[in-house]
Design an enzyme around this catalytic site. Sequence first.
Site, PDB file in Angstrom:
ATOM      1  N   VAL A   1       7.185 -86.083  12.126  1.00 41.38           N
ATOM      2  CA  VAL A   1       7.453 -85.546  13.458  1.00 41.38           C
ATOM      3  C   VAL A   1       6.388 -86.038  14.442  1.00 41.38           C
ATOM      4  O   VAL A   1       5.191 -85.798  14.258  1.00 41.38           O
ATOM      5  CB  VAL A   1       7.487 -84.010  13.448  1.00 41.38           C
ATOM      6  CG1 VAL A   1       7.761 -83.472  14.851  1.00 41.38           C
ATOM      7  CG2 VAL A   1       8.545 -83.508  12.472  1.00 41.38           C
ATOM      8  N   LYS A   2       6.845 -86.700  15.481  1.00 42.46           N
ATOM      9  CA  LYS A   2       5.958 -87.279  16.487  1.00 42.46           C
ATOM     10  C   LYS A   2       5.772 -86.273  17.618  1.00 42.46           C
ATOM     11  O   LYS A   2       6.734 -85.889  18.288  1.00 42.46           O
ATOM     12  CB  LYS A   2       6.575 -88.579  17.006  1.00 42.46           C
ATOM     13  CG  LYS A   2       5.607 -89.579  17.592  1.00 42.46           C
ATOM     14  CD  LYS A   2       6.344 -90.885  17.833  1.00 42.46           C
ATOM     15  CE  LYS A   2       5.421 -91.957  18.375  1.00 42.46           C
ATOM     16  NZ  LYS A   2       6.188 -93.198  18.662  1.00 42.46           N
ATOM     17  N   VAL A   3       4.518 -85.859  17.839  1.00 44.79           N
ATOM     18  CA  VAL A   3       4.192 -84.781  18.774  1.00 44.79           C
ATOM     19  C   VAL A   3       3.219 -85.308  19.837  1.00 44.79           C
ATOM     20  O   VAL A   3       2.236 -85.971  19.496  1.00 44.79           O
ATOM     21  CB  VAL A   3       3.547 -83.601  18.015  1.00 44.79           C
ATOM     22  CG1 VAL A   3       3.154 -82.487  18.980  1.00 44.79           C
ATOM     23  CG2 VAL A   3       4.480 -83.073  16.936  1.00 44.79           C
TER      24      VAL A   3
END
Length: 217
Positions: A86-88
Amino acid sequence: MKFFIDTANLDQIRDAQELGVLDGVTTNPSLMAKEGITGRNNILKHYVDICNIVDGDVSAEVIATDLKGIIKEGEELADLHEQIVVKVPMIRDGVKALKYFSDKGIRTNCTLVFSPGQALLAAKAGATYVSPFLGRLDDISSDGLNLIAEIRLIYDNYDFQTQILAASIRHTMHVIDCAKLGADVMTGPLSSIEGLLKHPLTDIGLEKFLADYKKGN
């Protein structure tokens, strides 16, 4: 050093995978739009399509900027496929989300990092990867490679396990320089990886070998 390709183009991902050196893929909303992938369902399907091509991690970016929204989107992305990371974004609620995901065992990539302090916060919050955008710093006459070096020093000082993912790679020399500095991962266009293949003396040498072989056969 791990090699990721920064694209949403399935043909380029296949080419990199066939080369035998690909370790993963990073994507973002801009790259999806470039390939004409729009609509939430189509985007989610495209992430799965990418996972089915590569063996390694695939970074999928959340759109939300509030904690509740980031968590909701992130959990949905993580449930898509075991290879999803997951890219945050590096914002206040993003840091909170990194800690939440870390506690839940969900792997993350903290993106849009432009300073050592941001990278330190990401590591403290338990990010799996941190993505300093060295090319974008170079674009504004700042030293992107120095940022990689500073993050490497900080992480080594405290034995942080967060991996430095050198992002916004522009060309092959960025790859070489990041490897010298100890970046754990690079992500860039296919051309930056394929550029490592090239050297004029290789071409000249091969041409001579083949010419000599033909003389005697």
